[in-house]
Scaffold this motif. Structure first.
Motif, PDB file in Angstrom:
ATOM      1  N   ALA A  27       0.839  -1.212   0.000  1.00  0.00           N
ATOM      2  CA  ALA A  27       0.000   0.000   0.000  1.00  0.00           C
ATOM      3  C   ALA A  27       0.872   1.260   0.000  1.00  0.00           C
ATOM      4  O   ALA A  27       0.558   2.236  -0.696  1.00  0.00           O
ATOM      5  N   ASP A  28       1.960   1.242   0.761  1.00  0.00           N
ATOM      6  CA  ASP A  28       2.877   2.389   0.778  1.00  0.00           C
ATOM      7  C   ASP A  28       3.569   2.538  -0.571  1.00  0.00           C
ATOM      8  O   ASP A  28       3.750   3.652  -1.066  1.00  0.00           O
ATOM      9  N   ASN A  29       3.961   1.416  -1.174  1.00  0.00           N
ATOM     10  CA  ASN A  29       4.607   1.462  -2.482  1.00  0.00           C
ATOM     11  C   ASN A  29       3.639   2.016  -3.531  1.00  0.00           C
ATOM     12  O   ASN A  29       4.037   2.773  -4.411  1.00  0.00           O
ATOM     13  N   LYS A  30       2.379   1.674  -3.420  1.00  0.00           N
ATOM     14  CA  LYS A  30       1.369   2.196  -4.343  1.00  0.00           C
ATOM     15  C   LYS A  30       1.288   3.726  -4.224  1.00  0.00           C
ATOM     16  O   LYS A  30       1.251   4.431  -5.233  1.00  0.00           O
ATOM     17  N   ASP A  31       1.276   4.236  -2.988  1.00  0.00           N
ATOM     18  CA  ASP A  31       1.281   5.690  -2.764  1.00  0.00           C
ATOM     19  C   ASP A  31       2.552   6.327  -3.332  1.00  0.00           C
ATOM     20  O   ASP A  31       2.507   7.399  -3.932  1.00  0.00           O
ATOM     21  N   GLY A  32       3.685   5.659  -3.106  1.00  0.00           N
ATOM     22  CA  GLY A  32       4.960   6.169  -3.606  1.00  0.00           C
ATOM     23  C   GLY A  32       4.997   6.233  -5.128  1.00  0.00           C
ATOM     24  O   GLY A  32       5.455   7.223  -5.709  1.00  0.00           O
ATOM     25  N   LYS A  33       4.494   5.190  -5.784  1.00  0.00           N
ATOM     26  CA  LYS A  33       4.457   5.182  -7.253  1.00  0.00           C
ATOM     27  C   LYS A  33       3.538   6.283  -7.788  1.00  0.00           C
ATOM     28  O   LYS A  33       3.852   6.919  -8.797  1.00  0.00           O
ATOM     29  N   ALA A  34       2.415   6.507  -7.117  1.00  0.00           N
ATOM     30  CA  ALA A  34       1.499   7.583  -7.534  1.00  0.00           C
ATOM     31  C   ALA A  34       2.193   8.939  -7.436  1.00  0.00           C
ATOM     32  O   ALA A  34       2.061   9.786  -8.331  1.00  0.00           O
ATOM     33  N   PHE A  35       2.972   9.129  -6.368  1.00  0.00           N
ATOM     34  CA  PHE A  35       3.708  10.378  -6.204  1.00  0.00           C
ATOM     35  C   PHE A  35       4.782  10.513  -7.282  1.00  0.00           C
ATOM     36  O   PHE A  35       4.951  11.585  -7.867  1.00  0.00           O
ATOM     37  N   LEU A  36       5.510   9.428  -7.547  1.00  0.00           N
ATOM     38  CA  LEU A  36       6.522   9.453  -8.610  1.00  0.00           C
ATOM     39  C   LEU A  36       5.886   9.792  -9.960  1.00  0.00           C
ATOM     40  O   LEU A  36       6.435  10.583 -10.727  1.00  0.00           O
ATOM     41  N   ASN A  37       4.731   9.197 -10.241  1.00  0.00           N
ATOM     42  CA  ASN A  37       4.048   9.477 -11.505  1.00  0.00           C
ATOM     43  C   ASN A  37       3.666  10.948 -11.611  1.00  0.00           C
ATOM     44  O   ASN A  37       3.779  11.549 -12.682  1.00  0.00           O
ATOM     45  N   GLU A  38       3.223  11.529 -10.502  1.00  0.00           N
ATOM     46  CA  GLU A  38       2.873  12.951 -10.500  1.00  0.00           C
ATOM     47  C   GLU A  38       4.117  13.810 -10.732  1.00  0.00           C
ATOM     48  O   GLU A  38       4.109  14.743 -11.544  1.00  0.00           O
ATOM     49  N   PHE A  39       5.203  13.498 -10.031  1.00  0.00           N
ATOM     50  CA  PHE A  39       6.444  14.258 -10.154  1.00  0.00           C
ATOM     51  C   PHE A  39       6.995  14.176 -11.578  1.00  0.00           C
ATOM     52  O   PHE A  39       7.285  15.203 -12.197  1.00  0.00           O
TER      53      PHE A  39
END
Length: 145
Positions: A27-39
């Motif tokens: 779940a944390d990795n999913k949040d991290g990937k979403a943030f990376l995609n935004e960045f």
């Protein structure tokens, strides 16, 4: 005497801290990937000022005014437009309890027009607030030449 013992037990229990630590939860990795995609979405559209908004205060102080956006523009000038990224490694540490904090650290292979750059990006979420970047490092011989 009973009151004193009860008071000591009560103070001991209320002053204790409880924290649970989890590493690399999906779940944390999913949040991290979403943030990376935004960045990297902002980098893809050359919205370097928009990417600057995602930077935490401590990194802003170290990099100076618009320091990260200037670095992102420099990378774009040297190696061309952003194409994609691939996660080479990750370390996500989530602390819950008296302290609620998740730190995300990703090692990436980021593909640009003229080649691939190794990038390390770290970001953090504290007490349910928005995620902010606290470290960013890009290295490649392509940036030197």
């Amino acid at each position: 005497m009973k009151n004193l013992i009860l008071l000591i037990i009560l103070v001991s229990v209320t002053s204790c801290t409880f924290n649970n630590v989890a590493i690399n939860q999906e779940a944390d990795n999913k949040d991290g990937k979403a943030f990376l995609n935004e960045f990297y979405g902002k980098i893809n559209t050359r919205d370097f000022e928009g990417a600057e908004v995602m930077i935490g205060d401590s990194l802003k102080k170290m990099a100076g005014d618009h320091g990260i956006s200037k670095m992102l523009q420099f990378i774009n000038t040297k190696v061309g437009n952003y194409k994609s990224y691939k996660i080479a490694d990750l370390y996500i540490r989530s602390i819950t309890g008296n302290v609620n904090e998740t730190s995300y650290n990703y090692k990436l292979k980021v593909k640009y027009q003229k080649g691939t750059i190794d990038e390390i990006i770290g970001f953090k979420r504290q007490n349910g607030k928005s995620i902010k970047i606290n470290s960013y490092h890009a290295y490649s011989d392509l940036l030197i030449h």
